[in-house]
Design an enzyme around this catalytic site. Sequence first.
Site, mmCIF file in Angstrom:
data_model
loop_
_atom_site.group_PDB
_atom_site.id
_atom_site.type_symbol
_atom_site.label_atom_id
_atom_site.label_comp_id
_atom_site.label_asym_id
_atom_site.label_seq_id
_atom_site.Cartn_x
_atom_site.Cartn_y
_atom_site.Cartn_z
ATOM 1 N N LYS A 120 -69.065 -59.305 70.917
ATOM 2 C CA LYS A 120 -69.335 -59.284 72.362
ATOM 3 C C LYS A 120 -68.768 -58.034 73.027
ATOM 4 C CE LYS A 120 -71.436 -63.017 71.711
ATOM 5 N NZ LYS A 120 -72.901 -62.944 71.567
ATOM 6 N N GLU A 203 -61.847 -58.593 81.673
ATOM 7 C CA GLU A 203 -62.845 -58.145 82.643
ATOM 8 C C GLU A 203 -62.396 -58.590 84.024
ATOM 9 O OE1 GLU A 203 -66.893 -59.469 82.110
ATOM 10 O OE2 GLU A 203 -66.849 -58.973 79.978
ATOM 11 N N HIS A 238 -70.467 -75.008 80.372
ATOM 12 C CA HIS A 238 -71.273 -74.030 79.628
ATOM 13 C C HIS A 238 -72.508 -74.631 78.971
ATOM 14 C CE1 HIS A 238 -68.245 -71.123 80.586
ATOM 15 N NE2 HIS A 238 -67.313 -71.847 79.999
ATOM 16 N N ARG A 294 -81.855 -64.998 69.893
ATOM 17 C CA ARG A 294 -82.639 -66.151 69.433
ATOM 18 C C ARG A 294 -83.622 -66.556 70.527
ATOM 19 N NH1 ARG A 294 -77.799 -68.254 71.560
ATOM 20 N NH2 ARG A 294 -78.232 -69.576 73.354
HETATM 21 C C1 MV4 Z 1 -67.705 -64.093 83.483
HETATM 22 C C2 MV4 Z 1 -67.582 -64.827 84.676
HETATM 23 C C3 MV4 Z 1 -67.040 -64.186 85.769
HETATM 24 N N1 MV4 Z 1 -66.630 -62.904 85.669
HETATM 25 N N2 MV4 Z 1 -67.288 -62.815 83.435
HETATM 26 C C4 MV4 Z 1 -69.124 -67.687 80.724
HETATM 27 C C5 MV4 Z 1 -70.181 -67.696 79.650
HETATM 28 C C6 MV4 Z 1 -70.177 -66.323 79.098
HETATM 29 N N3 MV4 Z 1 -71.470 -65.914 78.654
HETATM 30 C C7 MV4 Z 1 -69.660 -65.486 80.218
HETATM 31 N N4 MV4 Z 1 -69.122 -66.372 81.207
HETATM 32 C C8 MV4 Z 1 -68.627 -65.914 82.383
HETATM 33 N N5 MV4 Z 1 -68.223 -64.622 82.387
HETATM 34 C C9 MV4 Z 1 -66.766 -62.251 84.518
HETATM 35 N N6 MV4 Z 1 -66.343 -60.976 84.442
HETATM 36 C C10 MV4 Z 1 -68.012 -66.135 84.702
HETATM 37 C C11 MV4 Z 1 -68.519 -66.706 83.546
HETATM 38 C C12 MV4 Z 1 -68.902 -68.080 83.658
HETATM 39 C C13 MV4 Z 1 -70.201 -68.473 83.545
HETATM 40 C C14 MV4 Z 1 -71.212 -67.569 83.273
HETATM 41 C C15 MV4 Z 1 -72.503 -67.976 83.158
HETATM 42 C C16 MV4 Z 1 -72.796 -69.317 83.312
HETATM 43 C C17 MV4 Z 1 -71.823 -70.239 83.567
HETATM 44 C C18 MV4 Z 1 -70.515 -69.838 83.685
HETATM 45 C C19 MV4 Z 1 -69.553 -70.778 83.962
HETATM 46 C C20 MV4 Z 1 -68.271 -70.374 84.076
HETATM 47 C C21 MV4 Z 1 -67.939 -69.030 83.925
#
Ligand code: MV4
Length: 486
Positions: A120, A203, A238, A294
């Site tokens: 990642k 981040e 998630h 995918r």
């Molecule tokens: C984040 C974020 C806020 N700020 N990165 C969670 C899943 C992963 N793919 C990345 N995620 C997140 N990254 C930063 N810099 C918030 C999330 C996140 C989130 C993202 C997408 C869908 C649902 C989520 C639920 C909680 C946190």
Amino acid sequence: MKRKLFRKVLVANRGEIAIRVMRACHELGISTVAVYSDADRQAIHTRYAGEAIHIGGAAPADSYLDLDRILKAARDSGAEAIHPGYGFLSERPAFPEACAAAGIAFIGPPASAMHLLGDKLGARELARRNGVPTTPGTGAIDDPALARRAALEIGLPVIIKPSGGGGGIGMKVVEKEEDLVPAIESAANAARSAFGDATVYLEKYVRSPRHVEIQVIGDQHGNVVHLGERECSIQRRHQKILEESPSPAVTPEIRRRMGDAAVAACQAAGYQNAGTVEFIFSEGEFYFLEVNARLQVEHPVTEYVTGIDLVKEQIKVAAGQRLSFEQDEVTFSGHAIEMRINAENPARNFMPNPRKIQRWVAPAGPGVRVDSGYGPGSEVPANYDSLVAKLIVHGADRAEAIARAQRALREFVLIGPATTIPYHRAILASPDFRSGRLTTNFIPEHPELLAEMARFEGEVSPMDYSAVDPRKVAAAVAAVAAMGQR
Ligand code: MV4
């Protein structure tokens, strides 16, 4: 002359996605091979295929996660290609590598792209180098003192992410300076035991963003196009619950910029076949998160708004054909919503509720699609995820799609397990959902949906002809009461 497609495809998956892939194969004149575990002897995907091969025990590790058994099934059946579906082995680079060694086509991205994007932190750096917006952040963290300085420079709050992870597993938000170093240490330890890689990075944490993702597809000739976005903010721990396209927040201008960014990232990774680039979107700005290498559960909403059969396109590009459309030929029409119907009890913290399906009538009518691996009399096994059906609707605009979703959920007869059907009805009735006010905190910020749901739980579907008609009961009660009056 177009290259010939495959004669026979093995589907290395189960449930609704195995059937979805086989449907595309049959429409293309391709024979199908199913694989099945002990728990799926009577499953619909097992019966749908031209032939079915037993590959082991009910535990995923003994069947759908056993690469050797799946490759043996492919060789024994003479399949020319394998479709991995989603989950299970679908994003393991060892899968396309083993297929290549066996002379079998893999209907998915190349192993090299999976390696690049599975890391990642590496994916994030590749995106940034190619002009794709990312949140401010660090590289791999190995020194807590340097991490503290980096975090103060970025500004709190920060989010600690494991490089080997994805999908939110093992992430940690830090609000206060004194929590930073212990949080990094525990995140690194958790990452080591979960992914065999202790690498973590920081981040800037974006509070309450939307989750918006771009569907891409690429061929073996260097062409990559995007098929617009999906809004997937309605998630719980998630796990996505409801997805839609287009996003109520994305303008044509944002769609073009986000789409171009997704295509640039995939071009740089040498991506082929179907994939999804995830972004967070907040205050008009979007930031790259990761690439899912995918086909995804929610691909049907994109199929509805673009009119493109993603699985057929996957098969064609895996056979070496060029994409049959260019970016400016992709158009978007109407609005689609997907609801995941899970065998879970929302009132009991969404606890899985695998049961025999006693009664089942799937909704139909204009603009309604149901993708499921189950039907009347099916057992929902406890060994796999709790998805029993995807209800996808399409309408001319978001208002029509919402009305159609409500109409279809009212029709759905699914008696046996507790399901998320009434919860979806509560979401669709919620003012914040209806006005498009969505963030990744939608579910935790709407605890009242659990109480609202109760209004739908007692209701009997008008399609449930084996149930007592509640209107007749009401009439009988009224008649008896009237007798008492005399
Ligand atoms: C984040 C974020 C806020 N700020 N990165 C969670 C899943 C992963 N793919 C990345 N995620 C997140 N990254 C930063 N810099 C918030 C999330 C996140 C989130 C993202 C997408 C869908 C649902 C989520 C639920 C909680 C946190």
